[in-house]
Design a protein around this motif. Structure first.
Motif, PDB file in Angstrom:
ATOM      1  N   LEU A 119      -8.029  15.988  25.730  1.00 61.88           N
ATOM      2  CA  LEU A 119      -7.482  15.452  24.740  1.00 61.88           C
ATOM      3  C   LEU A 119      -7.813  14.073  24.323  1.00 61.88           C
ATOM      4  O   LEU A 119      -8.326  13.251  23.693  1.00 61.88           O
ATOM      5  CB  LEU A 119      -6.535  16.145  23.659  1.00 61.88           C
ATOM      6  N   ALA A 120      -6.859  13.703  25.487  1.00 63.62           N
ATOM      7  CA  ALA A 120      -6.832  12.042  25.976  1.00 63.62           C
ATOM      8  C   ALA A 120      -8.034  11.415  26.217  1.00 63.62           C
ATOM      9  O   ALA A 120      -8.323  10.018  25.687  1.00 63.62           O
ATOM     10  CB  ALA A 120      -5.539  11.592  27.324  1.00 63.62           C
ATOM     11  N   GLY A 121      -8.737  11.846  26.438  1.00 66.96           N
ATOM     12  CA  GLY A 121     -10.844  11.553  27.308  1.00 66.96           C
ATOM     13  C   GLY A 121     -11.146  11.691  25.725  1.00 66.96           C
ATOM     14  O   GLY A 121     -12.944  10.744  25.833  1.00 66.96           O
ATOM     15  N   LEU A 122     -10.837  12.099  24.805  1.00 62.78           N
ATOM     16  CA  LEU A 122     -11.946  12.709  23.403  1.00 62.78           C
ATOM     17  C   LEU A 122     -12.556  11.600  23.174  1.00 62.78           C
ATOM     18  O   LEU A 122     -11.730  10.515  22.560  1.00 62.78           O
ATOM     19  CB  LEU A 122     -11.312  13.231  22.864  1.00 62.78           C
ATOM     20  N   ALA A 123     -14.056  11.479  22.896  1.00 63.37           N
ATOM     21  CA  ALA A 123     -14.185  10.123  22.682  1.00 63.37           C
ATOM     22  C   ALA A 123     -15.096  10.415  21.468  1.00 63.37           C
ATOM     23  O   ALA A 123     -15.091  10.297  20.762  1.00 63.37           O
ATOM     24  CB  ALA A 123     -15.979  10.235  22.932  1.00 63.37           C
ATOM     25  N   LEU A 124     -13.825   9.499  20.545  1.00 64.95           N
ATOM     26  CA  LEU A 124     -13.157   9.342  19.004  1.00 64.95           C
ATOM     27  C   LEU A 124     -14.099   7.556  18.898  1.00 64.95           C
ATOM     28  O   LEU A 124     -14.110   6.714  19.623  1.00 64.95           O
ATOM     29  CB  LEU A 124     -12.337   8.991  18.772  1.00 64.95           C
ATOM     30  N   THR A 125     -14.965   7.619  17.738  1.00 59.17           N
ATOM     31  CA  THR A 125     -15.829   6.560  17.182  1.00 59.17           C
ATOM     32  C   THR A 125     -15.419   5.905  16.776  1.00 59.17           C
ATOM     33  O   THR A 125     -15.771   4.455  15.462  1.00 59.17           O
ATOM     34  CB  THR A 125     -17.174   7.226  17.227  1.00 59.17           C
ATOM     35  N   ARG A 126     -14.157   6.812  15.509  1.00 58.86           N
ATOM     36  CA  ARG A 126     -13.594   6.052  14.713  1.00 58.86           C
ATOM     37  C   ARG A 126     -12.073   6.727  14.514  1.00 58.86           C
ATOM     38  O   ARG A 126     -12.234   7.090  15.090  1.00 58.86           O
ATOM     39  CB  ARG A 126     -14.053   5.728  13.336  1.00 58.86           C
ATOM     40  N   PRO A 127     -10.940   5.267  13.823  1.00 60.64           N
ATOM     41  CA  PRO A 127      -9.605   5.473  14.060  1.00 60.64           C
ATOM     42  C   PRO A 127      -9.618   6.525  13.261  1.00 60.64           C
ATOM     43  O   PRO A 127      -9.866   7.261  12.269  1.00 60.64           O
ATOM     44  CB  PRO A 127      -9.148   4.797  12.716  1.00 60.64           C
ATOM     45  N   PRO A 128      -8.567   7.674  14.153  1.00 64.12           N
ATOM     46  CA  PRO A 128      -8.207   8.718  13.135  1.00 64.12           C
ATOM     47  C   PRO A 128      -8.165   9.431  11.653  1.00 64.12           C
ATOM     48  O   PRO A 128      -6.567   8.468  12.278  1.00 64.12           O
ATOM     49  CB  PRO A 128      -7.564  10.080  14.142  1.00 64.12           C
ATOM     50  N   LEU A 129      -7.859   9.795  10.721  1.00 63.55           N
ATOM     51  CA  LEU A 129      -7.412  10.123   9.678  1.00 63.55           C
ATOM     52  C   LEU A 129      -7.158  11.116   8.796  1.00 63.55           C
ATOM     53  O   LEU A 129      -6.599  11.245   8.199  1.00 63.55           O
ATOM     54  CB  LEU A 129      -7.880   9.030   8.570  1.00 63.55           C
ATOM     55  N   GLY A 130      -7.429  11.706  10.258  1.00 70.79           N
ATOM     56  CA  GLY A 130      -6.374  13.159   9.714  1.00 70.79           C
ATOM     57  C   GLY A 130      -5.472  13.751   8.933  1.00 70.79           C
ATOM     58  O   GLY A 130      -4.446  13.285   9.893  1.00 70.79           O
ATOM     59  N   PRO A 131      -4.882  14.722   8.539  1.00 73.02           N
ATOM     60  CA  PRO A 131      -3.583  14.790   8.127  1.00 73.02           C
ATOM     61  C   PRO A 131      -3.041  14.981   9.175  1.00 73.02           C
ATOM     62  O   PRO A 131      -1.223  14.458   9.737  1.00 73.02           O
ATOM     63  CB  PRO A 131      -3.161  16.277   7.193  1.00 73.02           C
ATOM     64  N   ALA A 132      -2.674  15.693  10.569  1.00 72.05           N
ATOM     65  CA  ALA A 132      -2.001  15.835  11.783  1.00 72.05           C
ATOM     66  C   ALA A 132      -2.294  13.941  12.522  1.00 72.05           C
ATOM     67  O   ALA A 132      -0.549  13.375  13.144  1.00 72.05           O
ATOM     68  CB  ALA A 132      -2.351  16.600  12.114  1.00 72.05           C
ATOM     69  N   ALA A 133      -2.893  13.075  12.475  1.00 72.22           N
ATOM     70  CA  ALA A 133      -3.118  11.921  13.127  1.00 72.22           C
ATOM     71  C   ALA A 133      -2.252  11.254  12.099  1.00 72.22           C
ATOM     72  O   ALA A 133      -1.779  10.227  12.637  1.00 72.22           O
ATOM     73  CB  ALA A 133      -4.845  11.572  12.960  1.00 72.22           C
ATOM     74  N   ILE A 134      -2.672  11.515  10.972  1.00 71.01           N
ATOM     75  CA  ILE A 134      -1.889  10.057  10.252  1.00 71.01           C
ATOM     76  C   ILE A 134       0.040  10.956  10.464  1.00 71.01           C
ATOM     77  O   ILE A 134       0.854  10.091   9.973  1.00 71.01           O
ATOM     78  CB  ILE A 134      -1.996  10.411   8.516  1.00 71.01           C
ATOM     79  N   SER A 135       0.317  11.924  10.507  1.00 70.25           N
ATOM     80  CA  SER A 135       1.592  11.723  10.919  1.00 70.25           C
ATOM     81  C   SER A 135       2.296  11.818  11.949  1.00 70.25           C
ATOM     82  O   SER A 135       3.295  11.335  12.106  1.00 70.25           O
ATOM     83  CB  SER A 135       1.830  13.525  10.760  1.00 70.25           C
TER      84      SER A 135
END
Length: 238
Positions: A119-135
């Motif tokens: 998970l820590a190395g997952l290649a995100l291309t934009r800031p995460p905006l899902g409900p869990a990330a926002i929490s």
């Protein structure tokens, strides 16, 4: 400035109606189903195995069927991240004092990342905006509620902790240092094989003065958090 339109996958992830429903049969799955399938694929084969086809196969559907829920693979990655990280618990804020709360947040976040080593190395291309990330963002910012930090400083302080934790977990996982087997030499022991006083006086002196602690993950996590929190303390409590 007008508010940006919410992408389809985020609308569905937040439980809103599909802003642009597609023609055809009514969808039988949810983005939560897609997220769980993606996590299962990554747990089995690693993050590199995440693909539209792999997730569709896991769900027993065609790849094209996924486009009723998402528009790109990046949408899939964001959904999988939000599913895997889970929601931040409000108990993080139960402690008294910003420093204790911030350290609790960082350690809890690190533990959540370690639940899925990829998970820590997952290649995100934009800031995460899902409900869990926002929490995690919400709980993290509130760690600094009783400080004189301004809004931007609170966000920046949390970003600093977030970046360190992600990098620490990613590095220890990638280098096989997260959970070292008992029969594997420690990093310091391996270093001693390739260094000598005459060729590497700085390293050998540091090794000689170092404590004999083979828990690389915890030692470096504690050191990094201490340095960051000491720096924030100089700003918060001068």
């Amino acid at each position: 400035m007008s508010e940006p339109a919410m992408p389809r996958y985020l609308s569905l992830l937040w439980g809103h109606d599909d802003p642009a429903p597609r023609r055809g049969p009514r969808p039988t799955l949810t983005v939560a189903d897609i997220g769980r399938a993606g996590v299962a694929v990554a747990d089995e084969k690693g993050a590199d195995a995440l693909s539209m086809k792999a997730i569709a196969d896991k769900l027993g559907m065609t790849t094209m069927s996924l486009y009723r829920y998402v528009d790109t693979k990046d949408d899939i990655i964001d959904i999988v991240f939000d599913t895997a990280i889970g929601h931040a618990g409000p108990a993080i804020l139960d402690s008294t004092g910003w420093r204790t709360r911030a350290e609790n947040w960082a350690r809890t976040f690190a533990a959540a990342l370690r639940q899925h080593p990829w998970l820590a190395g997952l290649a995100l291309t934009r800031p995460p905006l899902g409900p869990a990330a926002i929490s995690w963002l919400e709980i993290g910012v509130r760690c600094f509620d009783d400080t004189p930090l301004g809004g931007r400083q609170r966000m920046s302080s949390l970003l600093l902790l977030d970046g360190f934790v992600r990098q620490h977990v990613r590095q220890t996982v990638q280098m096989g240092l997260q959970d070292e087997p008992d029969d594997r030499p420690t990093y310091e022991a391996a270093l001693s094989v390739f260094t000598a006083t005459d060729s590497h006086p700085g390293i050998t002196a540091a090794l000689a003065a170092a404590d004999n602690d083979d828990d690389f993950y915890e030692t470096e996590l504690t050191f990094g958090l201490t340095v960051i929190l000491d720096g924030l303390a100089a700003l918060i409590d001068p």
